[in-house]
Structure formats: structure tokens, C-alpha cells
Design a protein around this motif. Structure first.
Motif, PDB file in Angstrom:
ATOM      1  N   ALA A 176       0.636  -1.275  -0.240  1.00  0.00           N
ATOM      2  CA  ALA A 176       0.206  -0.208   0.262  1.00  0.00           C
ATOM      3  C   ALA A 176       0.770   1.345   0.144  1.00  0.00           C
ATOM      4  O   ALA A 176       2.178   1.366   0.652  1.00  0.00           O
ATOM      5  CB  ALA A 176      -0.955  -0.085   0.960  1.00  0.00           C
ATOM      6  N   ASP A 178       0.789   5.583   1.230  1.00  0.00           N
ATOM      7  CA  ASP A 178      -0.215   6.231   0.981  1.00  0.00           C
ATOM      8  C   ASP A 178       0.756   7.447   1.662  1.00  0.00           C
ATOM      9  O   ASP A 178       1.988   7.481   1.485  1.00  0.00           O
ATOM     10  CB  ASP A 178      -0.103   5.801   2.792  1.00  0.00           C
ATOM     11  CG  ASP A 178      -1.177   7.244   3.807  1.00  0.00           C
ATOM     12  OD1 ASP A 178      -1.822   7.034   3.131  1.00  0.00           O
ATOM     13  OD2 ASP A 178      -0.068   7.811   4.851  1.00  0.00           O
ATOM     14  N   ASN A 188       2.779  -2.763   3.904  1.00  0.00           N
ATOM     15  CA  ASN A 188       0.710  -3.505   3.996  1.00  0.00           C
ATOM     16  C   ASN A 188       1.278  -3.810   6.247  1.00  0.00           C
ATOM     17  O   ASN A 188       2.427  -3.106   6.821  1.00  0.00           O
ATOM     18  CB  ASN A 188       1.845  -4.580   3.775  1.00  0.00           C
ATOM     19  CG  ASN A 188       2.433  -5.057   3.895  1.00  0.00           C
ATOM     20  OD1 ASN A 188       3.293  -5.567   4.831  1.00  0.00           O
ATOM     21  ND2 ASN A 188       2.756  -6.612   2.308  1.00  0.00           N
ATOM     22  N   ALA A 268      -1.329  -0.877  -3.864  1.00  0.00           N
ATOM     23  CA  ALA A 268      -2.315  -0.664  -3.462  1.00  0.00           C
ATOM     24  C   ALA A 268      -2.283   0.975  -3.214  1.00  0.00           C
ATOM     25  O   ALA A 268      -1.352   1.735  -2.615  1.00  0.00           O
ATOM     26  CB  ALA A 268      -3.160  -0.678  -2.907  1.00  0.00           C
ATOM     27  N   ARG A 269      -2.930   2.361  -3.767  1.00  0.00           N
ATOM     28  CA  ARG A 269      -3.051   2.901  -3.393  1.00  0.00           C
ATOM     29  C   ARG A 269      -3.738   4.381  -3.811  1.00  0.00           C
ATOM     30  O   ARG A 269      -5.041   3.754  -4.350  1.00  0.00           O
ATOM     31  CB  ARG A 269      -1.636   4.540  -4.920  1.00  0.00           C
ATOM     32  CG  ARG A 269      -2.505   4.394  -5.712  1.00  0.00           C
ATOM     33  CD  ARG A 269      -1.823   5.410  -7.564  1.00  0.00           C
ATOM     34  NE  ARG A 269      -2.783   5.635  -8.011  1.00  0.00           N
ATOM     35  CZ  ARG A 269      -3.804   6.318  -9.256  1.00  0.00           C
ATOM     36  NH1 ARG A 269      -4.374   6.884  -8.187  1.00  0.00           N
ATOM     37  NH2 ARG A 269      -4.718   6.829 -10.344  1.00  0.00           N
ATOM     38  N   ILE A 359      -5.728   1.146   3.783  1.00  0.00           N
ATOM     39  CA  ILE A 359      -5.371   0.829   2.013  1.00  0.00           C
ATOM     40  C   ILE A 359      -5.363  -0.622   1.531  1.00  0.00           C
ATOM     41  O   ILE A 359      -5.709  -1.376   0.755  1.00  0.00           O
ATOM     42  CB  ILE A 359      -4.522   2.213   1.480  1.00  0.00           C
ATOM     43  CG1 ILE A 359      -4.673   3.000   2.170  1.00  0.00           C
ATOM     44  CG2 ILE A 359      -3.885   1.563  -0.158  1.00  0.00           C
ATOM     45  CD1 ILE A 359      -2.955   4.296   1.800  1.00  0.00           C
ATOM     46  N   GLU A 360      -4.268  -0.698   2.476  1.00  0.00           N
ATOM     47  CA  GLU A 360      -3.990  -2.607   2.323  1.00  0.00           C
ATOM     48  C   GLU A 360      -5.584  -3.797   2.306  1.00  0.00           C
ATOM     49  O   GLU A 360      -5.892  -4.349   1.447  1.00  0.00           O
ATOM     50  CB  GLU A 360      -3.016  -3.688   3.313  1.00  0.00           C
ATOM     51  CG  GLU A 360      -2.737  -4.971   3.102  1.00  0.00           C
ATOM     52  CD  GLU A 360      -2.473  -5.487   4.438  1.00  0.00           C
ATOM     53  OE1 GLU A 360      -1.676  -4.566   5.214  1.00  0.00           O
ATOM     54  OE2 GLU A 360      -1.534  -6.933   3.960  1.00  0.00           O
ATOM     55  N   ALA A 363      -7.521  -2.910  -0.251  1.00  0.00           N
ATOM     56  CA  ALA A 363      -7.416  -3.206  -2.026  1.00  0.00           C
ATOM     57  C   ALA A 363      -7.090  -5.021  -2.336  1.00  0.00           C
ATOM     58  O   ALA A 363      -7.546  -5.337  -2.689  1.00  0.00           O
ATOM     59  CB  ALA A 363      -5.759  -2.994  -2.463  1.00  0.00           C
TER      60      ALA A 363
END
Ligand SMILES: [Zn+2]
Length: 400
Positions: A176, A178, A188, A268-269, A359-360, A363
Motif C-alpha cells: 500500500a 499512503d 502493509n 495499492a494507492r 489501504i491494504e 485493496a
């Protein structure tokens, strides 16, 4: 782009070139004329919506050839480039002012206007440029059209290459990304790594530019402002600030893509559109405009690097990523300097660590079935930087 999408990517390979003695002045004079001709052609094409070669030819050819003194083939290249620029401008719903070329240049159609042979670039009109270096990784792929640019006193040839789009692997996990004003946090629930943003360094150059402008905008200096030297220096500081941001975005995104690839993770963004929009509402100051620029360039380069190296990309909804408990989804409460705590399950961490974990989680739920969300360990003492190794030098598509 859906995962595993077929097709090809167009990338640009920069070729360093140095002109044969005596050629530089004549060639750059042609490039300056070409730039003026191109800006004229862009306006004409847009005003008349002359997007077909035939119409553009009728409207422009003789003016470009006679008025701007371009050789016939270069005049054709010129309105072709104008059409390409006009099309992409007209196709952009958020278009601003009519685009203008700033850098002196030549657009070169592959095979007709230029060719690369025996360590030399040969350009229509008999110019020969010695090749001084390029990124050889794409040598095996066919070259397309090219642009010869005159930047900071140097000639650079940008050759477009079509390369097959690498297939995307199916991810074993998620890395991820951020962002906040000071750091890009990558990680992550098992790993975390921070990169400083370039804001402070870029601000330094913006301030230098501004000080210079302020100094010479006093009435007693107004004559100075018209002096080319000062204007050029101010321009240099502004472009240096932009370059700091661009180089940083390239390097960091390259690092992110290779970290992900090593572990066969997806990147993942967050979708930063909302963040950028809310920044736009703030007073227009250097810090804010540099933040907007950094976020946009990072998004662009992360997506591009992922595409280029076959790394699956997931874009997630950013709302609440740093205020929701990644374990039980309760609302977190402030716990002192940048730390947050979950009143329900006792989870406690740095705000950015929380964002990365959320975010992890988001995703993983998007990537779906093949992956199960790992149980998030309590990360109460994450070292500020666990990347270990220094960042590798940029070896992206745009490097020499
Ligand atoms: Zn909780």
C-alpha cells in the motif's frame, strides 16, 4: 486498465546527441523557427478544427514553408504535430489555454525525417549528430517518430518505442502507498518504508525565485526586470523546483514498483483526486501548489511504473483511511502526536501506519477471493525507515 490486458505500451527513449562542428547554429535556428511555426499551426488547426491532413495542408503548408522558412518535409511534420497536439487538447474536458510549445524542437517522422545509423543520427536536410548515449534496453523494439529538443543548451532526441505490455502476475499480497505532506509511506501489515517528500527541497528553489522577483519588482529596479539575465534566472529556479518534484516522483515510484515486483505484490494507492481538489481550494501558496504537483506526478509515475513492469495496480477509496481501525473498523481516537488508538479493541499506531494498513485491507477486498486479509499485528513501534538499502538510481524508461 484491467489486469492482464494485452497490447503494447509506447515509451520514450532519450538519446543524447552532439552535433558535428558548425552544425549547431544552423540546426538550432531551424528548431526555433519550427517552434514558432508550430505554435502558429496549433492555433490555426484549433480555430478551424482542421484535424485532417488535407485541410491542415491547404491552410498551412505554404505559410510554414515560406513564412517560417521550413524545408517542405519539415513543414509537413510541423502540421502533423500541430494536429496531434490539437487533438489531444480538444479531447481533454478540463482543457485550459491553447497549448504552446516552449522548447525549440523538430518533430521527425520515422525513416523519412531521421534515421539512426552507425552511431549517428541523420536528419533530413543533411544534419548529422553523433550519438553520445542511450538506454539500450529497448534496442530490440522498433522506433517510431521522434522529437529533437534543444534544452539547456543541449540537444536531446526523444525516440518513441512500442514495446509489448508485460503480462500482470496474480498478486500474493498488497503493497500500500499512503501520502502525506512529509512522507510517502509504503507497506502493509508486515512491512513499512518511508520516503520523504520533495516539498522542502522544491520550496527552497521557489523561494529563491520569489526573492529575486520581489527584489527586482521594486520601481527602482523595473528596468532590471526587463533584463534577460534576471528573468532567465527566475525561470531557472521555478523549473528547478518542478524538476526536483519530477525526479523524486520517478525515483520513488520506480522503487515502489520494484519492491512490489520482488514480492509479487499488487500496488495499492488511494485515489488522490479528492485530496487534490480540496488542496486547490486553499490559498494559492507555493507549498500547496508543490503538494498538488507532487501528488499528481506520483500518481502518474506509480501507475506508469506498475504498467511497465507488470505489477497489478489497485486504486482505493481514500475516505477515512487514517481514522478507521484496521482491525475492527471502529472510529479511532487521537492519542498524542500523530498517534491514534482504537477505543474498542485497543489497537494503537502511527496515523500513517494505520492508513497503510487500511489501504491494504481495502485493496485486498477489491482484489478478491484468491487472497485472504492477513491478521494485522499490533505495530506500536515501527521504525521510521526500514527500507534498509539506499534507493537504487533511476533506470526508468526516460533515463539515458
Ligand atoms: Zn479496533
Amino acid at each position: 486498465m484491467p489486469p492482464g490486458c494485452e497490447g503494447s505500451l509506447t515509451l520514450t527513449v532519450k538519446v543524447g546527441v552532439s552535433p558535428e562542428p558548425g552544425v549547431l547554429r544552423e540546426l538550432t535556428s531551424l528548431m526555433y523557427r519550427y517552434r514558432e511555426a508550430l505554435n502558429y499551426a496549433i492555433r490555426v488547426v484549433i480555430e478551424n478544427r482542421a484535424l485532417s491532413l488535407g485541410r491542415a495542408h491547404r491552410l498551412l503548408y505554404s505559410t510554414l514553408k515560406e513564412g517560417y522558412d521550413l524545408p517542405s518535409k519539415i513543414a509537413v511534420d510541423c502540421y502533423r504535430e500541430a494536429i496531434a497536439i490539437a487533438k489531444s487538447w480538444l479531447g481533454n474536458p478540463n482543457r485550459g489555454r491553447v497549448p504552446r510549445a516552449k522548447t525549440p524542437r523538430l518533430w521527425l517522422t520515422n525513416k523519412y525525417s531521421y534515421r539512426i545509423r552507425d552511431g549517428y543520427v541523420e536528419i533530413l536536410g543533411g544534419y548529422r549528430l553523433r550519438v553520445t548515449g542511450w538506454d539500450r534496453r529497448y534496442d530490440g523494439y522498433p522506433s517510431g517518430d521522434a522529437r529533437l529538443l534543444f534544452k539547456d543548451g543541449k540537444l536531446v532526441l526523444e525516440v518513441s518505442k512500442r514495446v509489448p505490455r508485460p503480462p500482470k502476475y496474480s498478486p500474493k499480497g498488497v503493497l500500500a502507498v499512503d501520502v502525506n505532506e512529509r512522507y510517502i509511506v509504503v507497506g502493509n501489515s508486515q512491512y513499512e518504508c518511508r520516503f520523504e517528500t520533495p516539498i522542502e527541497r522544491a520550496l527552497h528553489y521557489r523561494r529563491l525565485a520569489e526573492n529575486l522577483q520581489r527584489k527586482y519588482s521594486l520601481t527602482r529596479y523595473s528596468a532590471w526586470l526587463r533584463r534577460r539575465g534576471i528573468r532567465r534566472r527566475v525561470g531557472y529556479f521555478y523549473s528547478k523546483a518542478r524538476r526536483v518534484v519530477e525526479d523524486w516522483a520517478k525515483k520513488v515510484s520506480h522503487k515502489i514498483a520494484s519492491l512490489a515486483r520482488q514480492s509479487q505484490y499488487a500496488v495499492a494507492r488511494e485515489d488522490l483526486t479528492g485530496l487534490v481538489e480540496s488542496l486547490r481550494k486553499l490559498p494559492r501558496e507555493h507549498r500547496v501548489s508543490l503538494l498538488i504537483l507532487s501528488y499528481r506526478r506520483l500518481e502518474f509515475w506509480v501507475d506508469w511504473q506498475a504498467e511497465k513492469s507488470g505489477v497489478p495496480l489497485v486504486v482505493v477509496e481514500p475516505r477515512g483511511t487514517s481514522s478507521t481501525c484496521p482491525r475492527c473498523s471502529s472510529k479511532l481516537v487521537e492519542g498524542g502526536y500523530r498517534r491514534v488508538r482504537c477505543p474498542r479493541c485497543g489497537f494503537e499506531a502511527d496515523r500513517d501506519t494505520v492508513a497503510v494498513m487500511n489501504i491494504e485491507v481495502r485493496a485486498l477486498s477489491k482484489v478478491g477471493g484468491s487472497l485472504t486479509a492477513p491478521t494485522a499485528p499490533q505495530m506500536t513501534d515501527v521504525a521510521p525507515n526500514r527500507c534498509g538499502e539506499p534507493m537504487s538510481p533511476l533506470r526508468g524508461a526516460h533515463a539515458l
